[in-house]
Write an enzyme that holds these catalytic residues in place. Structure first.
Site, mmCIF file in Angstrom:
data_model
loop_
_atom_site.group_PDB
_atom_site.id
_atom_site.type_symbol
_atom_site.label_atom_id
_atom_site.label_comp_id
_atom_site.label_asym_id
_atom_site.label_seq_id
_atom_site.Cartn_x
_atom_site.Cartn_y
_atom_site.Cartn_z
ATOM 1 N N TYR A 143 0.840 -1.204 0.000
ATOM 2 C CA TYR A 143 0.000 0.000 0.000
ATOM 3 C C TYR A 143 0.876 1.255 0.000
ATOM 4 C CZ TYR A 143 -2.864 3.606 2.332
ATOM 5 O OH TYR A 143 -3.496 4.772 2.691
ATOM 6 N N ASP A 228 -1.559 -6.436 9.317
ATOM 7 C CA ASP A 228 -2.645 -5.489 9.034
ATOM 8 C C ASP A 228 -3.764 -6.278 8.370
ATOM 9 O OD1 ASP A 228 -4.346 -3.608 7.835
ATOM 10 O OD2 ASP A 228 -2.755 -2.120 7.721
ATOM 11 N N ILE A 230 -7.119 -5.363 7.882
ATOM 12 C CA ILE A 230 -8.302 -4.510 7.752
ATOM 13 C C ILE A 230 -9.254 -4.981 6.655
ATOM 14 C CG2 ILE A 230 -7.052 -2.521 8.641
ATOM 15 C CD1 ILE A 230 -7.012 -1.373 5.819
ATOM 16 N N LYS A 270 -13.089 -0.799 6.031
ATOM 17 C CA LYS A 270 -13.275 -1.589 4.809
ATOM 18 C C LYS A 270 -14.401 -2.611 4.959
ATOM 19 C CE LYS A 270 -9.560 0.591 3.586
ATOM 20 N NZ LYS A 270 -9.616 1.766 2.689
#
Length: 463
Positions: A143, A228, A230, A270
């Site tokens: 990202y 992570d 999410i 999300k």
């Protein structure tokens, strides 16, 4: 007159990822008011199930009115809340996290730290786990915002773990070791590895082999793992999502040192599609990390009103179960629309099973196998085609020609317009290539004929 932080350009906003956003904001697409504008396909937002949440809110007006059992809770919520968060909200959050993971993990609310989104959660962990100048390893592509989130204020360095399209960008033991050796050559002390699972931008879940590689590597190097997660609730196809914590439990690592060096980042942005509510969290078995992160969370608290509202939504188990299933169904359908549209334009995607985006292969559209050619293609797609997509180089992909394209932040009609534009672009590109090939072939034939004639002339006896 200003601080070094204010004076230096280390935010990362010169990346094509952010520059594309700037171009979009100058000329945003609108079905009626600006039909030739730029369509935003660089935004990983889940807007497909707003109607479900809006319907729930209409059925529960007391919650919207900040009432509990018919009595106003306004005064209670309007007063100062400490940084530990509302217990009822934290309890609902850990239940929700467990539900997404098939209840194969039991989470404890006292190990949860609330933050105003996943961005401060990741940054807070960097502050807790590393000193300025120390490093975290990240698998590529990753990202683009991590260059800002992890580095800008903390001073932590990122060393890429280069993954290859040859194996679908999967993490390998050798890639981990090469990154670690590279950090040592740069005299960087490696404090941990950060992964996104499911991956942003790949849209794939990590498999058990990768997770085992990661755990074994962290044990061997005595470093941390930040996972992570999410996008864990966006998994719409097999294989199912496996959390790093689940695998650590399967391996019965409770009493091993690594148990206290595994940390999860999560948010509702999300999965629940509410990024504007700014709800993120850190989950860790390390008491010191939880204590320190909780104190640091006072710089970015989640409002009491937000916690109250979301605790009520999450407590409705029937609704959340229906919501997650329906959202995953819609995500799968929307992804299929994007893949089909791109395929019609002669473009292939990495096979994915999660996320709000696809990792798209446009290497065949490059004029050369270089990042300069990728940048030129990206500029054309943004400025000429009118689609803001993210170039692979902004994600630190080591192979030019890959792009991230988001599909859940727009209407079905807008996505169809985007695919029509992409088809027209590739058709014109192919036509131009064919025309150039025709010219080149004609020249080649003419040259061949001339050379043949010359050879024939020279082969004849002189007179």
């Amino acid at each position: 007159m200003l601080s070094r932080k204010a004076s230096c350009d280390s935010h990362g906003q010169d990346s094509s990822y952010f520059l594309g956003w700037q171009e979009y904001e100058k000329n945003p697409y609108h079905t009626v008011h600006n039909p030739t504008g730029i369509i935003q396909m660089g935004l990983a937002e889940n807007q497909l199930s707003f109607d479900l949440i809006e319907s729930w809110l209409r059925r529960n007006p007391d919650i919207v009115g900040l009432k509990r059992d018919g009595e106003s809770a306004f005064r209670e919520l309007a007063l100062f809340q400490d940084y530990h968060g509302l217990p009822v909200f934290k309890n609902e959050l850990v239940d929700f996290m467990a539900k997404i993971r098939g209840n194969r993990i039991i989470f404890a609310s006292n190990k949860l730290v609330l933050t105003a989104g996943a961005t401060p959660a990741n940054e807070t962990l960097m502050f807790c786990l590393a000193e300025p100048g120390e490093a975290f390893l990240l698998p590529t592509p990753y990202y683009p915002g991590f260059d800002r989130d992890l580095k800008w204020r903390t001073g932590v360095e990122i060393v890429p773990i280069h993954c290859s399209s040859s194996n679908g960008f999967r993490i390998t033991s050798s890639a981990l070791e090469r990154a670690y050796q590279q950090a040592q050559k740069l005299n960087l002390n490696v404090k941990g590895v950060l992964v996104t699972n499911p991956s942003n931008p790949l849209g794939i879940t990590m498999n058990r082999a990768e997770l085992n590689h990661l755990i074994d590597f962290a044990i061997d190097k005595n470093i941390h793992i930040v996972s992570d997660e999410i996008y864990s609730g966006t998994v719409f196809d097999s294989p199912k999502f496996v959390s790093i914590m689940e695998l650590a439990m399967e391996r019965e690592l409770y009493n091993a040192d690594i148990w206290n060096r595994i940390h999860i980042v999560y948010s509702l942005s999300k999965d629940l599609g509410v990024p504007g509510f700014r709800v993120g969290m850190i989950y860790s078995n390390n008491e010191t990390v939880v204590d320190t992160a909780t104190k640091m969370s006072s710089f970015g608290l989640v409002s009491s009103q937000t916690q109250f509202l979301l605790a009520s939504i999450l407590s409705d188990k029937k609704f959340t179960e229906k919501y997650m299933k329906e959202t995953q169904r819609r995500l799968k359908k929307r992804r299929e629309m994007l893949v089909s549209g791109l395929r019609n334009a002669g473009i292939q995607c990495l096979i994915s099973n999660a996320g709000l985006f696809c990792w798209v292969d446009m290497r065949h559209l490059l004029t050369s196998d270089t990042f300069e050619a990728e940048k030129e293609l990206w500029k054309r797609i943004v400025c000429e085609v009118g689609l803001n997509i993210s170039a692979g180089s902004s994600c630190h992909c080591s192979e030019p020609g890959w792009f991230r394209i988001c599909f859940a932040n727009m209407s079905q009609e807008t996505l169809q317009v985007a695919m029509q534009r992409m088809k027209a672009f590739t058709d014109s590109s192919n036509s131009a290539v064919s025309q150039q090939q025709f010219v080149n072939n004609t020249r080649a034939r003419s040259l061949t004929k001339w050379v043949f004639q010359l050879s024939s002339y020279e082969s004849e006896p002189h007179r």
